[in-house]
Design a protein around this motif. Structure first.
Motif, PDB file in Angstrom:
ATOM      1  N   ALA A  91     -45.067 -43.564   9.169  1.00  0.00           N
ATOM      2  CA  ALA A  91     -44.233 -42.634   9.942  1.00  0.00           C
ATOM      3  C   ALA A  91     -44.762 -41.211   9.825  1.00  0.00           C
ATOM      4  O   ALA A  91     -44.024 -40.261   9.601  1.00  0.00           O
ATOM      5  CB  ALA A  91     -42.773 -42.706   9.491  1.00  0.00           C
ATOM      6  N   LEU A 115     -42.222 -48.922   9.562  1.00  0.00           N
ATOM      7  CA  LEU A 115     -42.218 -49.116   8.111  1.00  0.00           C
ATOM      8  C   LEU A 115     -42.962 -47.936   7.481  1.00  0.00           C
ATOM      9  O   LEU A 115     -44.137 -47.707   7.808  1.00  0.00           O
ATOM     10  CB  LEU A 115     -42.924 -50.419   7.737  1.00  0.00           C
ATOM     11  N   GLU A 116     -42.306 -47.209   6.620  1.00  0.00           N
ATOM     12  CA  GLU A 116     -42.927 -46.050   5.982  1.00  0.00           C
ATOM     13  C   GLU A 116     -42.865 -46.228   4.466  1.00  0.00           C
ATOM     14  O   GLU A 116     -41.792 -46.467   3.914  1.00  0.00           O
ATOM     15  CB  GLU A 116     -42.216 -44.757   6.411  1.00  0.00           C
ATOM     16  N   PRO A 161     -43.114 -49.955   2.104  1.00  0.00           N
ATOM     17  CA  PRO A 161     -44.550 -50.118   2.383  1.00  0.00           C
ATOM     18  C   PRO A 161     -44.869 -51.470   3.005  1.00  0.00           C
ATOM     19  O   PRO A 161     -44.294 -52.482   2.609  1.00  0.00           O
ATOM     20  CB  PRO A 161     -45.199 -49.998   0.999  1.00  0.00           C
ATOM     21  N   ALA A 193     -50.707 -47.003  11.587  1.00  0.00           N
ATOM     22  CA  ALA A 193     -50.843 -45.541  11.750  1.00  0.00           C
ATOM     23  C   ALA A 193     -50.776 -44.872  10.387  1.00  0.00           C
ATOM     24  O   ALA A 193     -50.086 -43.875  10.192  1.00  0.00           O
ATOM     25  CB  ALA A 193     -49.752 -45.013  12.679  1.00  0.00           C
ATOM     26  N   GLY A 246     -56.169 -33.699  12.877  1.00  0.00           N
ATOM     27  CA  GLY A 246     -55.428 -32.632  13.560  1.00  0.00           C
ATOM     28  C   GLY A 246     -54.465 -33.169  14.594  1.00  0.00           C
ATOM     29  O   GLY A 246     -54.719 -34.165  15.273  1.00  0.00           O
ATOM     30  N   VAL A 263     -54.378 -36.238  17.326  1.00  0.00           N
ATOM     31  CA  VAL A 263     -53.556 -37.390  16.926  1.00  0.00           C
ATOM     32  C   VAL A 263     -52.459 -37.679  17.962  1.00  0.00           C
ATOM     33  O   VAL A 263     -52.234 -38.832  18.341  1.00  0.00           O
ATOM     34  CB  VAL A 263     -52.923 -37.080  15.543  1.00  0.00           C
TER      35      VAL A 263
HETATM   36  C1  LIG Z   1     -52.967 -30.043   3.582  1.00  0.00           C
HETATM   37  C2  LIG Z   1     -53.210 -30.377   5.027  1.00  0.00           C
HETATM   38  C3  LIG Z   1     -53.086 -29.397   5.991  1.00  0.00           C
HETATM   39  C4  LIG Z   1     -53.300 -29.708   7.323  1.00  0.00           C
HETATM   40  N1  LIG Z   1     -53.147 -28.723   8.252  1.00  0.00           N
HETATM   41  C5  LIG Z   1     -53.241 -29.031   9.545  1.00  0.00           C
HETATM   42  C6  LIG Z   1     -52.910 -28.059  10.531  1.00  0.00           C
HETATM   43  O1  LIG Z   1     -52.516 -26.919  10.190  1.00  0.00           O
HETATM   44  N2  LIG Z   1     -53.020 -28.410  11.839  1.00  0.00           N
HETATM   45  C7  LIG Z   1     -53.391 -29.681  12.216  1.00  0.00           C
HETATM   46  O2  LIG Z   1     -53.442 -29.974  13.416  1.00  0.00           O
HETATM   47  N3  LIG Z   1     -53.691 -30.619  11.296  1.00  0.00           N
HETATM   48  C8  LIG Z   1     -53.610 -30.332   9.982  1.00  0.00           C
HETATM   49  N4  LIG Z   1     -53.871 -31.287   9.056  1.00  0.00           N
HETATM   50  C9  LIG Z   1     -54.247 -32.634   9.524  1.00  0.00           C
HETATM   51  C10 LIG Z   1     -52.997 -33.336  10.069  1.00  0.00           C
HETATM   52  O3  LIG Z   1     -51.934 -33.129   9.188  1.00  0.00           O
HETATM   53  C11 LIG Z   1     -53.261 -34.812  10.227  1.00  0.00           C
HETATM   54  O4  LIG Z   1     -54.423 -35.043  11.038  1.00  0.00           O
HETATM   55  C12 LIG Z   1     -52.074 -35.547  10.868  1.00  0.00           C
HETATM   56  O5  LIG Z   1     -50.839 -35.102  10.352  1.00  0.00           O
HETATM   57  C13 LIG Z   1     -52.252 -37.040  10.607  1.00  0.00           C
HETATM   58  O6  LIG Z   1     -51.127 -37.734  11.099  1.00  0.00           O
HETATM   59  P1  LIG Z   1     -51.103 -39.307  11.045  1.00  0.00           P
HETATM   60  O7  LIG Z   1     -49.810 -39.735  11.638  1.00  0.00           O
HETATM   61  O8  LIG Z   1     -52.353 -39.852  11.605  1.00  0.00           O
HETATM   62  O9  LIG Z   1     -51.173 -39.723   9.500  1.00  0.00           O
HETATM   63  P2  LIG Z   1     -50.352 -39.310   8.214  1.00  0.00           P
HETATM   64  O10 LIG Z   1     -49.654 -38.028   8.385  1.00  0.00           O
HETATM   65  O11 LIG Z   1     -51.323 -39.453   7.087  1.00  0.00           O
HETATM   66  O12 LIG Z   1     -49.246 -40.439   8.106  1.00  0.00           O
HETATM   67  C14 LIG Z   1     -49.523 -41.728   7.630  1.00  0.00           C
HETATM   68  C15 LIG Z   1     -48.236 -42.290   7.053  1.00  0.00           C
HETATM   69  O13 LIG Z   1     -48.477 -43.660   6.696  1.00  0.00           O
HETATM   70  C16 LIG Z   1     -47.777 -43.924   5.503  1.00  0.00           C
HETATM   71  N5  LIG Z   1     -48.353 -45.129   4.877  1.00  0.00           N
HETATM   72  C17 LIG Z   1     -49.546 -45.245   4.258  1.00  0.00           C
HETATM   73  N6  LIG Z   1     -49.711 -46.513   3.843  1.00  0.00           N
HETATM   74  C18 LIG Z   1     -48.617 -47.210   4.228  1.00  0.00           C
HETATM   75  C19 LIG Z   1     -48.205 -48.578   4.103  1.00  0.00           C
HETATM   76  N7  LIG Z   1     -48.970 -49.495   3.507  1.00  0.00           N
HETATM   77  N8  LIG Z   1     -47.002 -48.937   4.613  1.00  0.00           N
HETATM   78  C20 LIG Z   1     -46.206 -48.025   5.240  1.00  0.00           C
HETATM   79  N9  LIG Z   1     -46.542 -46.712   5.367  1.00  0.00           N
HETATM   80  C21 LIG Z   1     -47.745 -46.318   4.883  1.00  0.00           C
HETATM   81  C22 LIG Z   1     -47.953 -42.656   4.688  1.00  0.00           C
HETATM   82  O14 LIG Z   1     -46.977 -42.567   3.662  1.00  0.00           O
HETATM   83  C23 LIG Z   1     -47.785 -41.590   5.772  1.00  0.00           C
HETATM   84  O15 LIG Z   1     -46.441 -41.190   5.903  1.00  0.00           O
HETATM   85  C24 LIG Z   1     -53.677 -31.018   7.705  1.00  0.00           C
HETATM   86  C25 LIG Z   1     -53.821 -32.005   6.734  1.00  0.00           C
HETATM   87  C26 LIG Z   1     -53.585 -31.697   5.404  1.00  0.00           C
HETATM   88  C27 LIG Z   1     -53.718 -32.769   4.354  1.00  0.00           C
END
Ligand SMILES: Cc1cc2nc3c(=O)[nH]c(=O)nc-3n(C[C@H](O)[C@H](O)[C@H](O)COP(=O)(O)OP(=O)(O)OC[C@H]3O[C@@H](n4cnc5c(N)ncnc54)[C@H](O)[C@@H]3O)c2cc1C
Length: 466
Positions: A15, A36-37, A250, A278, A441, A445
């Motif tokens: 999530a 599922l988060e 998870p 995701a 970013g 995404v």
């Molecule tokens: C410190 C930091 C600062 C950033 N700053 C910026 C910014 O200013 N601007 C920008 O555009 N981008 C920024 N980014 C990048 C951006 O945050 C990410 O590219 C984006 O949020 C990724 O989103 P996502 O949904 O792909 O993954 P994530 O946000 O990584 O979400 C994945 C989710 O999956 C869950 N998960 C993992 N394994 C399991 C499992 N087995 N079962 C269920 N759940 C699971 C995790 O708990 C998590 O909640 C930053 C990243 C970081 C780390």
């Protein structure tokens, strides 16, 4: 199997913003969605923290405006959020020169540190006359070719010289993408710049085509109150459309079984027609490994896991000397500088809404650790030392009023499986979303996630989408 035999039409693992955007759009399109988060909260790398009762972002704090993905999502989902631009101060770079470490404004008209004009005064100030002249000579080289693309570090060194790599490109690459320039390729980090450069036969010409005249760091937007509110409001909107979001749940394995997919959880399997993974890169790799394609080497995995971690430390400090925003919105720190941080954000200088919530003379700094596992950013004395070093303003440990931190274990994006395997998985109804496949970013995404959700609605009886 009829859809009534399934627990959901679509199960989304993770999530973060990708998973939530898909959950919202798919639920709105009438699908039965379950998310599922693993964590006890939604948002993933978009995360809220508090110091002295003041909420702020300790994860992503902005989004690039090179796509309209985030703004479109907020508008389409009707989220009660207000978009804002950062204050116009721009970002600085702390680098090392003959006279020691010094902060200088990041040059305008650069893309990933590659300057449109290497002889511009703001570039010469950082590269020095020789470094700038060497970079400018790139236009005389034989045309850049797309074949056999080397790492970004090798590409810059070969075409523009080592000074541009060390003083601009590598620090920016490490700061924005959490990876050194020798571990990445330009075509993946910035496909548009790469395409323009190849078309014109020159990196500098590519930068001319892509660069804007904005202050560095200005091509971003934010949300009043913080980006964490995007995750909170999107989760509420998805739930209001009927998506079931389970936190602290998870996914343990994802297994295709004929025309359905079983997602194992501690409470037993959940069955769906489609699954979107995701999660971050290493979690996705681990989940998809469960299908028996690849064994794992625990020592290598532990090393890799450390390298994928990112740590952010925030400090609330007292100091009227910071009222003048000495480094604008913050600094990016070049590798040679003796600092435990690779970047510092002066958060209330960057975001006026945050400045409005802080008492007079109080300032909020966020520092990203150079190495998430190394010490140096724990105590008020550490923070006072680093903030003074990077802003040039002396700071006493007693004026560091509060410190909080967050570690992100799976924050560095990279393909979890190769393209062939990804197509195979898609054929059996298992799709990948999020930064792991869309690139780092929110600007990358969100549009990717929403396009995937839209493809489900338009091909609800077919699983052949990648
Ligand atoms: C410190 C930091 C600062 C950033 N700053 C910026 C910014 O200013 N601007 C920008 O555009 N981008 C920024 N980014 C990048 C951006 O945050 C990410 O590219 C984006 O949020 C990724 O989103 P996502 O949904 O792909 O993954 P994530 O946000 O990584 O979400 C994945 C989710 O999956 C869950 N998960 C993992 N394994 C399991 C499992 N087995 N079962 C269920 N759940 C699971 C995790 O708990 C998590 O909640 C930053 C990243 C970081 C780390």
């Amino acid at each position: 199997m009829s859809s009534a035999d399934l627990d959901a039409d679509l199960v989304i693992v993770g999530a973060g913003i990708a998973g939530l955007a898909i959950a919202h759009d798919a639920a709105r399109a009438g699908q039965r969605v379950m998310v599922l988060e693993a964590a006890d909260r939604v948002g993933g790398l978009v995360r809220r923290a508090e110091v002295c009762g003041i909420p702020f972002d300790i994860g992503a704090e902005s989004f690039a405006t090179r796509t309209s993905g985030v703004a479109d999502l907020i508008a389409d989902a009707g989220l009660p959020l207000t978009l804002v631009a950062p204050a116009p101060g721009g970002a600085h770079l702390v680098t090392t020169g003959e006279t020691g470490s010094f902060p200088a404004p990041l040059p305008r008209r650069t893309v990933l540190g590659i300057p449109a004009d290497p002889l511009a005064a703001d570039v010469v100030r950082i590269l020095g006359p020789d470094g700038s002249a060497r970079a400018a000579a790139e236009r005389m080289l034989p045309p850049l070719r797309a074949a056999d693309e080397p790492s970004l570090a090798a590409l810059i060194t070969e075409r523009c010289g080592p000074v541009l790599l060390a003083r601009l490109v590598d620090p920016l690459c490490r700061s924005i993408y959490s990876q050194p320039a020798d571990a990445v390729r330009l075509s993946r980090l910035h496909p548009v710049l790469w395409r323009e450069a190849v078309e014109r036969g020159s990196l500098l010409a590519g930068a001319v085509a892509c660069a804007t005249d904005d202050r560095a760091g200005a091509a971003v937007g934010g949300i009043v109150g913080g980006m964490w509110r995007l995750a909170a409001e999107l989760a509420s909107a998805a739930a209001a459309r009927g998506a079931r979001i389970r936190t602290g749940a998870p996914a343990l394995a994802v297994n295709p079984h004929g025309d359905r997919i079983a997602v194992d959880t501690a409470d037993g399997p959940v069955r769906a027609a489609r699954v979107v993974v995701a999660t971050g890169t290493s979690a996705a790799r681990a989940l998809l490994d469960q299908t028996g394609r690849r064994g794992s080497d625990s020592e290598t995995d532990a090393d890799a896991a450390g390298a994928l971690a990112v740590r952010v430390v925030a400090a609330l400090v007292a100091g009227a000397a910071f009222d003048d925003d000495p480094v604008g919105s913050g600094v990016i720190v070049a590798p040679g500088v003796p600092s435990a941080a690779k970047a510092l954000t002066h958060a209330n200088a960057k975001w006026p809404w945050l400045a409005d919530t802080l008492p007079a003379g109080r300032h909020l700094f966020r520092l990203s650790a150079r190495d998430a596992r190394a010490p140096g950013l724990e105590t008020p004395a550490d923070l006072a030392h680093e903030i003074a070093l990077l802003t040039g303003i002396p700071l006493d440990a007693a004026d560091v009023l509060a410190v909080t931190s967050a570690v992100y274990a799976d924050a560095v994006a990279g393909a979890p499986v190769d393209d062939r395997r990804r197509r195979e998985l898609a054929g059996s109804g298992i799709h990948l979303a999020g930064a792991a496949v869309a690139g780092t970013g929110l600007a990358s995404v969100v549009p990717h996630a929403r396009a995937l959700a839209a493809s489900f609605s338009s091909t609800s009886h077919s699983r052949s989408i990648a």
